[in-house]
Write a protein that holds these residues in place. Structure first.
Motif, PDB file in Angstrom:
ATOM      1  N   ARG A 113       1.019  -1.134   0.019  1.00  0.00           N
ATOM      2  CA  ARG A 113       0.093  -0.148  -0.025  1.00  0.00           C
ATOM      3  C   ARG A 113       0.942   1.259  -0.072  1.00  0.00           C
ATOM      4  O   ARG A 113       1.617   1.323   0.956  1.00  0.00           O
ATOM      5  CB  ARG A 113      -0.995   0.086   1.303  1.00  0.00           C
ATOM      6  N   VAL A 114       0.492   2.247  -1.170  1.00  0.00           N
ATOM      7  CA  VAL A 114       1.167   3.307  -1.105  1.00  0.00           C
ATOM      8  C   VAL A 114       0.458   4.477  -1.309  1.00  0.00           C
ATOM      9  O   VAL A 114      -0.576   4.544  -2.081  1.00  0.00           O
ATOM     10  CB  VAL A 114       2.073   3.491  -2.314  1.00  0.00           C
ATOM     11  N   TYR A 115       0.452   5.457  -0.477  1.00  0.00           N
ATOM     12  CA  TYR A 115      -0.609   6.723  -0.368  1.00  0.00           C
ATOM     13  C   TYR A 115       0.031   7.900  -0.148  1.00  0.00           C
ATOM     14  O   TYR A 115       1.040   8.141   0.531  1.00  0.00           O
ATOM     15  CB  TYR A 115      -1.622   6.253   0.521  1.00  0.00           C
ATOM     16  N   PHE A 116      -0.959   8.881  -0.781  1.00  0.00           N
ATOM     17  CA  PHE A 116      -0.527  10.393  -0.537  1.00  0.00           C
ATOM     18  C   PHE A 116      -1.861  11.073  -0.047  1.00  0.00           C
ATOM     19  O   PHE A 116      -2.900  11.019  -0.574  1.00  0.00           O
ATOM     20  CB  PHE A 116      -0.018  11.071  -1.723  1.00  0.00           C
ATOM     21  N   GLU A 117      -1.933  11.790   1.072  1.00  0.00           N
ATOM     22  CA  GLU A 117      -2.816  12.347   1.568  1.00  0.00           C
ATOM     23  C   GLU A 117      -2.623  13.712   1.999  1.00  0.00           C
ATOM     24  O   GLU A 117      -1.785  14.226   2.332  1.00  0.00           O
ATOM     25  CB  GLU A 117      -3.269  11.686   2.717  1.00  0.00           C
ATOM     26  N   ALA A 118      -3.739  14.735   1.494  1.00  0.00           N
ATOM     27  CA  ALA A 118      -3.718  16.092   1.958  1.00  0.00           C
ATOM     28  C   ALA A 118      -4.945  16.568   2.468  1.00  0.00           C
ATOM     29  O   ALA A 118      -6.221  16.220   1.956  1.00  0.00           O
ATOM     30  CB  ALA A 118      -3.424  16.997   0.379  1.00  0.00           C
ATOM     31  N   GLU A 119      -4.930  16.919   3.697  1.00  0.00           N
ATOM     32  CA  GLU A 119      -6.031  17.351   4.520  1.00  0.00           C
ATOM     33  C   GLU A 119      -6.946  18.329   3.795  1.00  0.00           C
ATOM     34  O   GLU A 119      -6.500  19.176   3.425  1.00  0.00           O
ATOM     35  CB  GLU A 119      -5.578  17.603   5.970  1.00  0.00           C
ATOM     36  N   GLY A 120      -8.460  17.787   3.799  1.00  0.00           N
ATOM     37  CA  GLY A 120      -9.142  18.856   3.011  1.00  0.00           C
ATOM     38  C   GLY A 120      -9.195  18.716   1.675  1.00  0.00           C
ATOM     39  O   GLY A 120     -10.085  19.301   0.869  1.00  0.00           O
ATOM     40  N   ILE A 121      -8.285  18.020   1.026  1.00  0.00           N
ATOM     41  CA  ILE A 121      -8.255  17.887  -0.371  1.00  0.00           C
ATOM     42  C   ILE A 121      -8.580  16.472  -1.133  1.00  0.00           C
ATOM     43  O   ILE A 121      -9.475  16.511  -1.811  1.00  0.00           O
ATOM     44  CB  ILE A 121      -6.972  18.578  -1.033  1.00  0.00           C
ATOM     45  N   GLY A 122      -7.786  15.624  -0.458  1.00  0.00           N
ATOM     46  CA  GLY A 122      -8.103  14.125  -0.946  1.00  0.00           C
ATOM     47  C   GLY A 122      -6.908  13.249  -0.801  1.00  0.00           C
ATOM     48  O   GLY A 122      -6.048  13.390  -0.081  1.00  0.00           O
ATOM     49  N   LYS A 123      -7.034  12.115  -1.368  1.00  0.00           N
ATOM     50  CA  LYS A 123      -6.065  11.096  -1.018  1.00  0.00           C
ATOM     51  C   LYS A 123      -5.830  10.187  -2.168  1.00  0.00           C
ATOM     52  O   LYS A 123      -6.987   9.771  -2.674  1.00  0.00           O
ATOM     53  CB  LYS A 123      -6.627  10.089   0.183  1.00  0.00           C
ATOM     54  N   VAL A 124      -4.506   9.918  -2.611  1.00  0.00           N
ATOM     55  CA  VAL A 124      -4.604   8.868  -3.557  1.00  0.00           C
ATOM     56  C   VAL A 124      -3.898   7.690  -3.048  1.00  0.00           C
ATOM     57  O   VAL A 124      -2.880   7.885  -2.358  1.00  0.00           O
ATOM     58  CB  VAL A 124      -3.667   9.414  -4.906  1.00  0.00           C
ATOM     59  N   GLU A 125      -4.179   6.376  -3.380  1.00  0.00           N
ATOM     60  CA  GLU A 125      -3.846   5.148  -2.912  1.00  0.00           C
ATOM     61  C   GLU A 125      -3.481   4.261  -3.872  1.00  0.00           C
ATOM     62  O   GLU A 125      -4.270   3.880  -5.006  1.00  0.00           O
ATOM     63  CB  GLU A 125      -4.708   4.635  -1.888  1.00  0.00           C
ATOM     64  N   LEU A 126      -2.170   3.775  -4.185  1.00  0.00           N
ATOM     65  CA  LEU A 126      -1.838   2.750  -4.941  1.00  0.00           C
ATOM     66  C   LEU A 126      -1.698   1.273  -4.387  1.00  0.00           C
ATOM     67  O   LEU A 126      -0.977   1.330  -3.200  1.00  0.00           O
ATOM     68  CB  LEU A 126      -0.558   3.086  -5.621  1.00  0.00           C
ATOM     69  N   HIS A 127      -2.048   0.413  -4.950  1.00  0.00           N
ATOM     70  CA  HIS A 127      -1.828  -1.112  -4.331  1.00  0.00           C
ATOM     71  C   HIS A 127      -0.828  -1.659  -5.417  1.00  0.00           C
ATOM     72  O   HIS A 127      -1.060  -1.784  -6.616  1.00  0.00           O
ATOM     73  CB  HIS A 127      -3.118  -1.820  -4.152  1.00  0.00           C
ATOM     74  N   THR A 128       0.214  -2.155  -4.807  1.00  0.00           N
ATOM     75  CA  THR A 128       1.370  -2.796  -5.794  1.00  0.00           C
ATOM     76  C   THR A 128       1.370  -4.262  -5.745  1.00  0.00           C
ATOM     77  O   THR A 128       0.875  -4.914  -4.848  1.00  0.00           O
ATOM     78  CB  THR A 128       2.816  -2.326  -5.267  1.00  0.00           C
ATOM     79  N   ARG A 129       1.765  -5.080  -6.918  1.00  0.00           N
ATOM     80  CA  ARG A 129       1.661  -6.327  -6.966  1.00  0.00           C
ATOM     81  C   ARG A 129       2.942  -7.057  -6.354  1.00  0.00           C
ATOM     82  O   ARG A 129       4.013  -6.311  -6.284  1.00  0.00           O
ATOM     83  CB  ARG A 129       1.506  -6.893  -8.401  1.00  0.00           C
ATOM     84  N   SER A 130       3.080  -8.269  -6.041  1.00  0.00           N
ATOM     85  CA  SER A 130       4.295  -9.091  -6.023  1.00  0.00           C
ATOM     86  C   SER A 130       4.588  -9.549  -7.335  1.00  0.00           C
ATOM     87  O   SER A 130       3.727  -9.555  -8.064  1.00  0.00           O
ATOM     88  CB  SER A 130       4.089 -10.051  -4.725  1.00  0.00           C
ATOM     89  N   LEU A 131       5.791  -9.945  -7.250  1.00  0.00           N
ATOM     90  CA  LEU A 131       6.360 -10.751  -8.598  1.00  0.00           C
ATOM     91  C   LEU A 131       5.487 -12.092  -8.990  1.00  0.00           C
ATOM     92  O   LEU A 131       5.061 -12.292 -10.104  1.00  0.00           O
ATOM     93  CB  LEU A 131       7.825 -11.166  -8.469  1.00  0.00           C
ATOM     94  N   ALA A 132       4.831 -12.708  -7.883  1.00  0.00           N
ATOM     95  CA  ALA A 132       4.050 -13.848  -8.109  1.00  0.00           C
ATOM     96  C   ALA A 132       2.755 -13.388  -8.670  1.00  0.00           C
ATOM     97  O   ALA A 132       2.162 -14.046  -9.697  1.00  0.00           O
ATOM     98  CB  ALA A 132       3.619 -14.553  -6.860  1.00  0.00           C
ATOM     99  N   GLU A 133       2.347 -12.188  -8.316  1.00  0.00           N
ATOM    100  CA  GLU A 133       0.975 -11.603  -8.676  1.00  0.00           C
ATOM    101  C   GLU A 133       1.131 -11.109 -10.162  1.00  0.00           C
ATOM    102  O   GLU A 133       0.356 -11.226 -11.015  1.00  0.00           O
ATOM    103  CB  GLU A 133       0.573 -10.462  -7.924  1.00  0.00           C
ATOM    104  N   VAL A 134       2.148 -10.560 -10.472  1.00  0.00           N
ATOM    105  CA  VAL A 134       2.716 -10.214 -11.824  1.00  0.00           C
ATOM    106  C   VAL A 134       2.539 -11.231 -12.739  1.00  0.00           C
ATOM    107  O   VAL A 134       1.933 -11.201 -13.800  1.00  0.00           O
ATOM    108  CB  VAL A 134       4.267  -9.663 -11.900  1.00  0.00           C
ATOM    109  N   PHE A 135       3.098 -12.635 -12.317  1.00  0.00           N
ATOM    110  CA  PHE A 135       2.899 -13.801 -13.229  1.00  0.00           C
ATOM    111  C   PHE A 135       1.419 -14.081 -13.579  1.00  0.00           C
ATOM    112  O   PHE A 135       1.181 -14.500 -14.608  1.00  0.00           O
ATOM    113  CB  PHE A 135       3.631 -14.834 -12.657  1.00  0.00           C
ATOM    114  N   ASP A 136       0.724 -14.097 -12.134  1.00  0.00           N
ATOM    115  CA  ASP A 136      -0.670 -14.203 -12.499  1.00  0.00           C
ATOM    116  C   ASP A 136      -1.186 -13.278 -13.495  1.00  0.00           C
ATOM    117  O   ASP A 136      -2.242 -13.671 -14.220  1.00  0.00           O
ATOM    118  CB  ASP A 136      -1.594 -14.067 -11.162  1.00  0.00           C
ATOM    119  N   TYR A 137      -0.881 -12.191 -13.458  1.00  0.00           N
ATOM    120  CA  TYR A 137      -1.531 -11.079 -14.305  1.00  0.00           C
ATOM    121  C   TYR A 137      -1.193 -11.446 -15.822  1.00  0.00           C
ATOM    122  O   TYR A 137      -2.266 -11.250 -16.717  1.00  0.00           O
ATOM    123  CB  TYR A 137      -1.010  -9.404 -13.722  1.00  0.00           C
TER     124      TYR A 137
END
Length: 394
Positions: free
Chosen positions: A280-304
Motif C-alpha cells: 500500500r502506497v498513499y498520499f494524503e492532503a487534509e481537506g483536498i483528498g487522497k490517492v492510494e496505490l496497491h502494488t503487486r508481488s512478482l507472483a501476482e505479476v505472473f498471475d496478471y
C-alpha cells in the motif's frame, strides 16, 4: 638436401602448426563465450514464457537458474616423426602432426525452491525497484499497468476505485484511463530518506560521547535530543517516493517532486507517498483528498500476465497500453508453428511463441523487467545445486 636441414624444416613446420593451433583455440573460446551469452538469454526468456503460459492455465510456475558457468579449453598437439637411421633403414621420411581441442562450458543448474527465493517472490515489489524501472526506457504506462493492482482516488466527489483486472475488460479500460491521467501529470519517482525511531526514548545523565555518536553512525543511526537529558535513536533508510513533475490537479500539485527542498520524511508522514512495508502506497492532503496505490508481488505479476494470455486465447482480445508508438499489447502470445518467433516454448504438446518486431508489442520489455525482478528475488548462496550439465563444443 641434407638430413639435418630436412629435420630442421620439419621441426619448424611442427612449431608453426602448434602456434596456429593455439590461435584457433583462442578464436573458438571467444566464439564459445558469445554463444553462451546468447543461448543463456534465450533459455531465460523461454523459461519466463513457459511460466506465463503455465499461469494462464492455472498451473504453478517453476523456476530454475544457472548459478555458475565454468569455461574449459584444453589443447593438445604433437607429431610423429620417423627418420631413417642406420645402414638398413628405409630411405623415406614420415611426419604426422596431430592436434586435439576440447572446450565447452559447464553449467550448475539449480531449482529455486528455497525459502529465500519465495520470500522475495511473494513480497510486494518495492518502490526502489519501481523507481529503477521508471529510470529505464520503458513506457510508464506499461510499468504502472504491470505492477499496480488498483488505484483508489478520494476527491471532492467521493472515492473512485480503479481495478487492473484483465478478465473484466470494462475494469481494465477504466484503469488505463486512470493510468493515462497519472502519466499526463508526470508521475515519476525520486529518492528520499525515511526516518523512523529506533528503540525507546533514552534518558541519560550526560550527553552521548563522540565515540558513541560515531558507533551509532556506523550502524546508520543518529541521536536526536528531546530535551531534559532525553535522547532518541533514529534510523534513516534510503527509499523512493512517487511524485509529479507537471501536476494539474490540486492534490497532485501537493505531491510535486521536491527533492531539492526536502530529502527526509518521517515514518507516518501522509505526504511521503512511498512504501513503509506491504503493498500500500498513499498520499494524503487534509481537506483536498487522497490517492492510494496497491502494488503487486512478482507472483501476482505472473498471475496478471497469465490472465492477459488467457483473455487473448479465450476471446481474441489483446490488452494494450499507451506508448510513444501508439497502443501496443502488454504481451502477445500465439499458439502453433511459426518461423517468425522472438521467443518460443513448448507446453503440453503445443508450441507457444511471441512474434518478432512490432507485432510482439511490449512483450520484450515485459520479459526484461520480470527477468530483472527475478534476479533480485534470488540468492545464489542459498540455492542448492541439484545437478551439473556439461556441454562440450564441437
Amino acid at each position: 638436401m641434407s638430413r639435418s636441414m630436412l629435420v630442421g624444416r620439419l621441426i619448424t613446420a611442427l612449431s608453426i602448426s602448434l602456434l596456429l593451433a593455439g590461435c584457433a583455440g583462442t578464436e573458438r573460446l571467444d566464439t564459445a563465450m558469445a554463444t553462451i551469452n546468447r543461448d543463456y538469454s534465450r533459455l531465460q526468456d523461454e523459461a519466463l514464457l513457459l511460466n506465463i503460459v503455465r499461469r494462464s492455465v492455472s498451473l504453478p510456475a517453476h523456476f530454475t537458474t544457472v548459478t555458475t558457468i565454468r569455461g574449459r579449453s584444453r589443447l593438445s598437439a604433437g607429431a610423429n616423426l620417423t627418420l631413417p637411421f642406420g645402414g638398413d633403414a628405409p630411405s623415406d621420411f614420415s611426419f604426422n602432426p596431430h592436434m586435439a581441442i576440447e572446450q565447452g562450458p559447464g553449467f550448475d543448474v539449480s531449482t529455486q525452491d528455497n525459502q529465500e527465493f519465495y520470500r522475495g517472490y511473494v513480497a510486494p515489489i518495492s518502490t526502489t525497484s519501481l523507481a529503477f524501472m521508471l529510470r529505464q526506457d520503458y513506457a510508464p504506462e506499461l510499468i504502472l499497468s504491470l505492477f499496480l493492482e488498483s488505484v483508489h482516488f478520494q476527491g471532492p466527489n467521493g472515492t473512485e476505485r480503479f481495478y487492473n483486472n484483465p478478465s473484466k475488460i470494462a475494469d481494465f479500460k477504466r484503469f488505463q484511463q486512470m493510468v493515462s491521467r497519472l502519466v499526463d501529470q508526470g508521475i515519476t519517482m525520486e529518492s528520499a530518506f525515511l526516518v523512523s525511531r529506533y528503540g525507546p526514548e533514552l534518558e541519560l545523565k550526560q550527553a552521548p560521547s563522540i565515540d558513541q555518536l560515531i558507533s551509532a553512525r556506523k550502524e546508520n543511526l543518529a541521536v536526536s535530543t528531546r530535551g531534559n537529558n532525553r535522547y532518541q535513536l533514529t534510523e534513516s533508510v534510503e527509499s523512493a517516493r512517487f511524485c509529479f513533475v507537471r501536476p494539474q490537479e490540486n492534490l497532485f500539485k501537493l505531491a510535486r517532486c521536491k527533492l531539492e527542498s526536502r530529502k527526509e520524511f518521517q515514518l507516518g508522514d501522509p505526504d511521503f507517498f512511498g512504501s513503509v512495508g506491504g503493498g500500500r502506497v498513499y498520499f494524503e492532503a487534509e481537506g483536498i483528498g487522497k490517492v492510494e496505490l496497491h502494488t503487486r508481488s512478482l507472483a501476482e505479476v505472473f498471475d496478471y500476465l497469465g490472465e492477459c494470455v488467457r483473455e487473448q486465447e479465450a476471446n481474441g482480445t489483446l490488452l494494450t497500453v499507451r506508448t510513444h508508438a501508439g497502443q501496443q499489447p502488454i504481451i502477445r502470445v500465439e499458439q502453433g508453428m511459426t518461423m517468425n518467433a522472438m521467443v518460443r516454448t513448448e507446453f503440453a504438446g503445443d508450441e507457444y511463441w511471441i512474434p518478432k518486431g512490432p507485432a510482439g508489442g511490449q512483450s520484450g520489455a515485459v520479459l526484461s523487467m520480470v527477468s530483472q525482478l527475478l534476479a533480485q528475488a534470488q540468492s545464489v548462496e542459498d540455492m542448492p545445486i541439484n545437478n551439473t550439465i556439461n556441454l562440450i563444443g564441437q
